[in-house]
Design a protein around this motif. Structure first.
Motif, short mmCIF file in Angstrom:
data_model
loop_
_atom_site.label_atom_id
_atom_site.label_comp_id
_atom_site.label_asym_id
_atom_site.label_seq_id
_atom_site.Cartn_x
_atom_site.Cartn_y
_atom_site.Cartn_z
N ASP A 33 -17.42 69.81 -4.76
CA ASP A 33 -18.76 70.36 -4.54
C ASP A 33 -18.92 71.66 -5.32
O ASP A 33 -17.95 72.39 -5.54
CB ASP A 33 -18.99 70.62 -3.05
CG ASP A 33 -19.08 69.34 -2.24
OD1 ASP A 33 -19.31 68.27 -2.85
OD2 ASP A 33 -18.92 69.40 -1.00
N ALA A 68 -22.68 63.35 -10.93
CA ALA A 68 -22.51 63.82 -9.55
C ALA A 68 -22.72 62.67 -8.56
O ALA A 68 -22.01 62.57 -7.55
CB ALA A 68 -23.48 64.95 -9.26
N LYS A 69 -23.68 61.82 -8.85
CA LYS A 69 -23.93 60.66 -7.99
C LYS A 69 -22.73 59.72 -7.99
O LYS A 69 -22.32 59.19 -6.95
CB LYS A 69 -25.19 59.93 -8.46
CG LYS A 69 -25.65 58.83 -7.53
CD LYS A 69 -26.98 58.25 -8.00
CE LYS A 69 -27.47 57.17 -7.02
NZ LYS A 69 -28.78 56.61 -7.46
N ASN A 95 -19.74 61.48 -6.11
CA ASN A 95 -20.07 62.01 -4.77
C ASN A 95 -19.88 63.52 -4.70
O ASN A 95 -19.53 64.07 -3.65
CB ASN A 95 -19.23 61.33 -3.68
CG ASN A 95 -19.62 59.88 -3.49
OD1 ASN A 95 -20.79 59.53 -3.47
ND2 ASN A 95 -18.61 59.01 -3.39
N SER A 96 -20.13 64.19 -5.81
CA SER A 96 -20.09 65.65 -5.85
C SER A 96 -21.46 66.19 -5.44
O SER A 96 -22.48 65.76 -5.97
CB SER A 96 -19.74 66.12 -7.26
OG SER A 96 -19.86 67.51 -7.38
N SER A 97 -21.48 67.11 -4.50
CA SER A 97 -22.74 67.71 -4.05
C SER A 97 -23.02 68.98 -4.83
O SER A 97 -22.13 69.83 -5.01
CB SER A 97 -22.69 68.01 -2.56
OG SER A 97 -22.57 66.82 -1.81
N ILE A 98 -24.26 69.14 -5.29
CA ILE A 98 -24.67 70.30 -6.07
C ILE A 98 -25.62 71.14 -5.22
O ILE A 98 -26.68 70.67 -4.81
CB ILE A 98 -25.35 69.87 -7.39
CG1 ILE A 98 -24.36 69.07 -8.24
CG2 ILE A 98 -25.85 71.09 -8.15
CD1 ILE A 98 -24.97 68.48 -9.50
N PHE A 99 -25.22 72.38 -4.97
CA PHE A 99 -26.01 73.28 -4.12
C PHE A 99 -26.62 74.38 -4.99
O PHE A 99 -25.91 75.08 -5.72
CB PHE A 99 -25.12 73.88 -3.02
CG PHE A 99 -24.54 72.85 -2.10
CD1 PHE A 99 -25.25 72.40 -1.00
CD2 PHE A 99 -23.29 72.30 -2.35
CE1 PHE A 99 -24.72 71.44 -0.15
CE2 PHE A 99 -22.75 71.34 -1.51
CZ PHE A 99 -23.47 70.90 -0.41
N LYS A 131 -23.07 75.24 2.34
CA LYS A 131 -23.55 73.89 2.09
C LYS A 131 -24.83 73.57 2.88
O LYS A 131 -24.91 72.60 3.62
CB LYS A 131 -22.44 72.87 2.37
CG LYS A 131 -21.23 73.09 1.46
CD LYS A 131 -20.17 72.03 1.61
CE LYS A 131 -19.03 72.29 0.62
NZ LYS A 131 -17.94 71.29 0.71
N TYR A 132 -25.82 74.45 2.65
CA TYR A 132 -27.15 74.33 3.24
C TYR A 132 -27.10 74.39 4.76
O TYR A 132 -27.76 73.62 5.47
CB TYR A 132 -27.86 73.07 2.75
CG TYR A 132 -28.24 73.12 1.28
CD1 TYR A 132 -28.14 74.30 0.54
CD2 TYR A 132 -28.72 72.00 0.63
CE1 TYR A 132 -28.50 74.35 -0.80
CE2 TYR A 132 -29.08 72.04 -0.72
CZ TYR A 132 -28.97 73.22 -1.42
OH TYR A 132 -29.33 73.27 -2.76
#
Length: 378
Positions: free
Chosen positions: A117, A137-138, A141-145, A274-275
């Motif tokens: 992430d 990223a999709k 499964n990497s999350s971009i914040f 992470k939000y």
């Protein structure tokens, strides 16, 4: 178990404020710090946070830092490939990329391709390689914040909503120090004038980008990729108080906005967790604010902004040209080699001479930047 953090650009504004947040949370552990060449501040950060690694972009600066630190287990290096290897193969909770410039692109790719992430504050990654990064990223499964205050505000305004209900996104802009000036007055602008942002305290490059409003064009490009939305559905509105950090207008006419004080601590914290909302930060007093004003972006003085919108609509390799030309022009302006209005002139010249590559690779993008820097430095 502590949350490991890889912090790229730790001596810059975003990096320093990130460390300010995490030192209040004992659950975090700094694994890596990095800087371009500010080794004095980096040394202090190493002493305080005891990272396992410290990357210094400048080789001579890395050597000096090594010799200045005694009795430290921190491994100091300047090998870029080693940095990318650590980003790919180390276990960690999140990486924060607050690097300035094109080197941040490969760092982001190393983070995302390994499925980690990332909290992103490096504009070049999304502006130039959004078409590569987001599908990657999709896949991993990497999350971009988002860390930019504007994109964080959009993310916050999107919570609980459906994408199909979005009519358009609203990105707000302070308008910088010259919003009420005439164009002939901008011919006489000095570096010190351009560095006087009315609301935000930022690094020199982004402060000049705010004065030209080039930064808003870059943010439009970032928003396109982060939120998977067409350029024509992203609107920029000048909001002099910088209290509304951005908003979303939905199909039923409702507008959801995020309001807050002019501080980066909230968007950094929101990304870092992470939000999620964890910190007790400064609160906004609406009575003291009293009023909120809005205006269109002036077409008569903000040539750079509208060139950026053109670059965004053309797409392909043109956003890279826009970004690289602006980067070198701002550097020359800060070095007092050119005037303020030469910044958009240089951008336009480079855009006019460029043959667009529809789907550029990372190598294409880095080569375009190299050519522009070489040409403009001659």
């Amino acid at each position: 178990m502590k949350k490991g953090l890889m912090l790229l650009g730790s001596t810059g504004s975003i990096g320093r404020q990130t460390l300010e947040i995490i030192k209040k949370d004992e659950n975090f552990e700094v694994l890596l710090l990095s800087a371009k060449n500010n080794i004095n501040l980096l040394k202090d950060q190493i002493d305080e946070f005891s990272p396992q690694y410290a990357y210094v972009q400048n080789k001579d600066s890395a050597y000096k830092l090594k010799n200045s630190i005694i009795d430290s287990s921190c491994e100091i290096f300047s090998d870029t490939e080693l940095l990318f290897d650590l980003l790919r193969n180390t276990e960690y909770y999140m990486a924060i990329n607050a690097m300035v410039g094109m080197q941040g692109i490969r760092a982001t790719m190393a983070i995302v391709e390994s499925g980690h992430d990332i909290g992103i504050a490096n504009k070049e990654t999304l502006v130039c390689t959004g078409h590569i990064l987001m599908p990657l990223a999709k896949k991993t499964n990497s999350s971009i914040f988002a860390i930019d205050s504007e994109h964080s505000a959009i993310a916050q305004s999107f919570v609980g909503e459906k994408k199909e209900n979005i009519d358009h996104i609203i990105i707000t802009a302070s308008g910088g120090p010259f919003f009420e000036k005439r164009k002939d007055e901008l011919e006489k602008v000095k570096v010190e004038d351009a560095l006087q942002n009315p609301n935000w305290s930022m690094g020199k490059k982004i402060t000049v980008d705010s004065a030209t409003m080039v930064n808003k064009a870059l943010e439009v490009m970032e928003a396109k990729w982060l939120f998977d939305i067409e350029i024509d559905r992203i609107k920029v509105v000048v909001h002099r108080q910088s209290i509304i950090h951005s908003a979303i207008c939905y199909n039923d006419g409702a507008i959801k906005a995020q309001l807050g004080v002019t501080s980066m601590l909230l968007p950094i914290s929101y990304a870092l967790y992470k939000y999620d909302r964890r910190n007790n930060l400064e609160k906004l007093d609406l009575i003291k604010i009293a009023r909120l004003d809005f205006a269109e972006v002036r077409k008569d003085i903000f040539d750079g902004f509208y060139l950026g919108l053109d670059a965004a609509k053309i797409g392909g390799s043109m956003p890279t040209v826009f970004n690289a030309a602006n980067e070198i022009a701002v550097e020359r302006f800060l070095n007092r080699e050119i005037g303020f209005l030469d910044i958009p002139r240089i951008i336009k010249n480079e855009m006019d001479r460029h043959s667009v590559i529809k789907n550029p690779s990372i190598d294409d993008i880095l080569e375009i930047e190299k050519k522009i820097f070489k040409r403009e430095e001659c």
